[in-house]
Write a protein that holds these residues in place. Sequence first.
Motif, PDB file in Angstrom:
ATOM      1  N   SER A 124      -8.054  12.924   2.317  1.00  0.00           N
ATOM      2  CA  SER A 124      -7.876  11.617   1.685  1.00  0.00           C
ATOM      3  C   SER A 124      -8.965  10.651   2.121  1.00  0.00           C
ATOM      4  O   SER A 124      -9.479   9.872   1.319  1.00  0.00           O
ATOM      5  N   GLU A 125      -9.325  10.708   3.419  1.00  0.00           N
ATOM      6  CA  GLU A 125     -10.396   9.839   3.901  1.00  0.00           C
ATOM      7  C   GLU A 125     -11.712  10.191   3.216  1.00  0.00           C
ATOM      8  O   GLU A 125     -12.488   9.307   2.849  1.00  0.00           O
ATOM      9  N   SER A 126     -11.962  11.505   3.051  1.00  0.00           N
ATOM     10  CA  SER A 126     -13.197  11.930   2.399  1.00  0.00           C
ATOM     11  C   SER A 126     -13.233  11.447   0.957  1.00  0.00           C
ATOM     12  O   SER A 126     -14.285  11.035   0.446  1.00  0.00           O
ATOM     13  N   ALA A 127     -12.084  11.523   0.288  1.00  0.00           N
ATOM     14  CA  ALA A 127     -12.018  11.076  -1.106  1.00  0.00           C
ATOM     15  C   ALA A 127     -11.826   9.570  -1.201  1.00  0.00           C
ATOM     16  O   ALA A 127     -12.015   8.977  -2.259  1.00  0.00           O
ATOM     17  N   GLY A 128     -11.454   8.937  -0.067  1.00  0.00           N
ATOM     18  CA  GLY A 128     -11.234   7.500  -0.066  1.00  0.00           C
ATOM     19  C   GLY A 128      -9.994   7.091  -0.826  1.00  0.00           C
ATOM     20  O   GLY A 128      -9.955   5.999  -1.408  1.00  0.00           O
ATOM     21  N   VAL A 129      -8.960   7.936  -0.834  1.00  0.00           N
ATOM     22  CA  VAL A 129      -7.763   7.674  -1.633  1.00  0.00           C
ATOM     23  C   VAL A 129      -6.553   7.504  -0.717  1.00  0.00           C
ATOM     24  O   VAL A 129      -6.381   8.233   0.251  1.00  0.00           O
ATOM     25  N   GLY A 130      -5.702   6.525  -1.047  1.00  0.00           N
ATOM     26  CA  GLY A 130      -4.472   6.320  -0.303  1.00  0.00           C
ATOM     27  C   GLY A 130      -3.388   5.733  -1.193  1.00  0.00           C
ATOM     28  O   GLY A 130      -3.668   5.243  -2.299  1.00  0.00           O
ATOM     29  N   ASN A 131      -2.148   5.795  -0.723  1.00  0.00           N
ATOM     30  CA  ASN A 131      -1.002   5.288  -1.479  1.00  0.00           C
ATOM     31  C   ASN A 131      -0.408   4.068  -0.791  1.00  0.00           C
ATOM     32  O   ASN A 131      -0.580   3.870   0.421  1.00  0.00           O
ATOM     33  N   TRP A 132       0.326   3.268  -1.556  1.00  0.00           N
ATOM     34  CA  TRP A 132       0.980   2.086  -0.993  1.00  0.00           C
ATOM     35  C   TRP A 132       2.192   1.722  -1.840  1.00  0.00           C
ATOM     36  O   TRP A 132       2.311   2.149  -2.993  1.00  0.00           O
ATOM     37  N   THR A 133       3.087   0.956  -1.257  1.00  0.00           N
ATOM     38  CA  THR A 133       4.258   0.459  -1.984  1.00  0.00           C
ATOM     39  C   THR A 133       4.472  -1.008  -1.632  1.00  0.00           C
ATOM     40  O   THR A 133       4.098  -1.460  -0.542  1.00  0.00           O
ATOM     41  N   PHE A 134       5.080  -1.739  -2.566  1.00  0.00           N
ATOM     42  CA  PHE A 134       5.471  -3.127  -2.310  1.00  0.00           C
ATOM     43  C   PHE A 134       6.894  -3.321  -2.798  1.00  0.00           C
ATOM     44  O   PHE A 134       7.210  -3.047  -3.953  1.00  0.00           O
ATOM     45  N   GLU A 135       7.774  -3.769  -1.894  1.00  0.00           N
ATOM     46  CA  GLU A 135       9.171  -4.032  -2.223  1.00  0.00           C
ATOM     47  C   GLU A 135       9.383  -5.541  -2.325  1.00  0.00           C
ATOM     48  O   GLU A 135       9.343  -6.250  -1.315  1.00  0.00           O
ATOM     49  N   PRO A 136       9.598  -6.067  -3.537  1.00  0.00           N
ATOM     50  CA  PRO A 136       9.710  -7.520  -3.702  1.00  0.00           C
ATOM     51  C   PRO A 136      10.932  -8.134  -3.031  1.00  0.00           C
ATOM     52  O   PRO A 136      10.904  -9.304  -2.638  1.00  0.00           O
ATOM     53  N   LEU A 137      12.017  -7.376  -2.898  1.00  0.00           N
ATOM     54  CA  LEU A 137      13.240  -7.928  -2.314  1.00  0.00           C
ATOM     55  C   LEU A 137      13.101  -8.162  -0.813  1.00  0.00           C
ATOM     56  O   LEU A 137      13.790  -9.007  -0.243  1.00  0.00           O
ATOM     57  N   THR A 138      12.234  -7.425  -0.167  1.00  0.00           N
ATOM     58  CA  THR A 138      11.995  -7.613   1.267  1.00  0.00           C
ATOM     59  C   THR A 138      10.641  -8.256   1.540  1.00  0.00           C
ATOM     60  O   THR A 138      10.388  -8.726   2.648  1.00  0.00           O
ATOM     61  N   GLY A 139       9.773  -8.242   0.522  1.00  0.00           N
ATOM     62  CA  GLY A 139       8.428  -8.780   0.694  1.00  0.00           C
ATOM     63  C   GLY A 139       7.532  -7.899   1.531  1.00  0.00           C
ATOM     64  O   GLY A 139       6.483  -8.331   2.006  1.00  0.00           O
ATOM     65  N   ARG A 140       7.928  -6.642   1.701  1.00  0.00           N
ATOM     66  CA  ARG A 140       7.180  -5.736   2.581  1.00  0.00           C
ATOM     67  C   ARG A 140       6.214  -4.861   1.783  1.00  0.00           C
ATOM     68  O   ARG A 140       6.561  -4.339   0.732  1.00  0.00           O
ATOM     69  N   ILE A 141       5.020  -4.724   2.328  1.00  0.00           N
ATOM     70  CA  ILE A 141       4.037  -3.814   1.755  1.00  0.00           C
ATOM     71  C   ILE A 141       3.750  -2.719   2.779  1.00  0.00           C
ATOM     72  O   ILE A 141       3.615  -2.990   3.972  1.00  0.00           O
ATOM     73  N   ASP A 142       3.726  -1.475   2.319  1.00  0.00           N
ATOM     74  CA  ASP A 142       3.508  -0.333   3.210  1.00  0.00           C
ATOM     75  C   ASP A 142       2.305   0.463   2.737  1.00  0.00           C
ATOM     76  O   ASP A 142       2.267   0.916   1.590  1.00  0.00           O
ATOM     77  N   TRP A 143       1.342   0.632   3.624  1.00  0.00           N
ATOM     78  CA  TRP A 143       0.160   1.447   3.344  1.00  0.00           C
ATOM     79  C   TRP A 143       0.349   2.837   3.925  1.00  0.00           C
ATOM     80  O   TRP A 143       0.980   3.012   4.966  1.00  0.00           O
ATOM     81  N   SER A 144      -0.239   3.823   3.255  1.00  0.00           N
ATOM     82  CA  SER A 144      -0.254   5.170   3.814  1.00  0.00           C
ATOM     83  C   SER A 144      -1.254   5.228   4.971  1.00  0.00           C
ATOM     84  O   SER A 144      -2.106   4.345   5.130  1.00  0.00           O
ATOM     85  N   ASP A 145      -1.141   6.281   5.766  1.00  0.00           N
ATOM     86  CA  ASP A 145      -2.079   6.467   6.885  1.00  0.00           C
ATOM     87  C   ASP A 145      -3.518   6.530   6.387  1.00  0.00           C
ATOM     88  O   ASP A 145      -4.448   6.149   7.109  1.00  0.00           O
ATOM     89  N   ASP A 146      -3.700   7.030   5.160  1.00  0.00           N
ATOM     90  CA  ASP A 146      -5.051   7.182   4.624  1.00  0.00           C
ATOM     91  C   ASP A 146      -5.738   5.821   4.491  1.00  0.00           C
ATOM     92  O   ASP A 146      -6.888   5.650   4.891  1.00  0.00           O
ATOM     93  N   ILE A 147      -5.022   4.849   3.916  1.00  0.00           N
ATOM     94  CA  ILE A 147      -5.610   3.519   3.744  1.00  0.00           C
ATOM     95  C   ILE A 147      -5.843   2.872   5.102  1.00  0.00           C
ATOM     96  O   ILE A 147      -6.878   2.233   5.338  1.00  0.00           O
ATOM     97  N   ARG A 148      -4.901   3.038   6.015  1.00  0.00           N
ATOM     98  CA  ARG A 148      -5.064   2.444   7.342  1.00  0.00           C
ATOM     99  C   ARG A 148      -6.270   3.038   8.057  1.00  0.00           C
ATOM    100  O   ARG A 148      -7.015   2.330   8.751  1.00  0.00           O
ATOM    101  N   ALA A 149      -6.475   4.355   7.895  1.00  0.00           N
ATOM    102  CA  ALA A 149      -7.612   4.992   8.553  1.00  0.00           C
ATOM    103  C   ALA A 149      -8.933   4.474   7.999  1.00  0.00           C
ATOM    104  O   ALA A 149      -9.901   4.276   8.740  1.00  0.00           O
TER     105      ALA A 149
END
Length: 277
Positions: free
Chosen positions: A119-144
């Motif tokens: 994923s790092e080599s391809a530069g691709v990662g996933n994420w989610t955003f939950e509006p009811l909690t206001g939380r955004i979560d990045w995959s390890d790929d994006i964080r790396a």
Amino acid sequence: NSQELMLVIGPDARFKLVNPAWTVATGWAADEIVGKYAADFIHPDDLEDFGRLAERLFETRTGQNVARMRMKDGSYRWFEGRSQLTDDGHIIGLLRDATREREREIELEESRRTRLLLSESAGVGNWTFEPLTGRIDWSDDIRAITGYGPDQVVTISDFEALLHPDEREAIRTAFNLGVLQGQPQTFEQRMRNEDGRWSTWRTTFHCIPRRRGYFALKGMSQDITELAAARDAAQAAERQIRQLIENAPFAVAMFDRDLRYLMISNRWRHAFSLGHR
């Protein structure tokens, strides 16, 4: 439980007693174990943790650990153990073979690391955003790729603070269209990495219905920093060439392979009466 390995280790750190399950599990006969130092059967890489187990036993009287033990054929297998320290300084313990579980854990971790590298080599990662909690979560790929830790980008405000000021409002609008109206979006964004450098991302997300008429966002982002830089450089070069040609003091034109106009100078336009075509 006959499948569990029972042991008693004396104050001198030597085996005092083992049950018949040891022979079945390890190949060692009881008389080949009793009287030997327990550490002699532990994998060298696990001796430090084995020493910490002894320290915990003297502090709390009970302990748990996982370690590799040497079999009679020279191989090693993983064992998970529970131990208790008696008042007279003996350690009573029960072990069970945890090799399959550990191998599965190692396999999963290696698979995760391989996926992360790809994923790092391809530069691709996933994420989610939950509006009811206001939380955004990045995959390890994006964080790396960005260099941010798990607790550094948690809310939508954290995310917006990283966006380029020129694009922040447009991206906020795209998120609102997704969250409030369930409209999928695709856009480019610039984001400041943890080291201060700007990276360019192509982002797309789809919408998942939630309570109260809101939509959660589940997206994929690709780091296109190098591609965007090359594209911007090519566009800048094209603008420069166009400006040079359009302002040339003589009649000049550029054509494509089908002899269609790409660029023409003002002199060319006047010489062939092309007007504003």
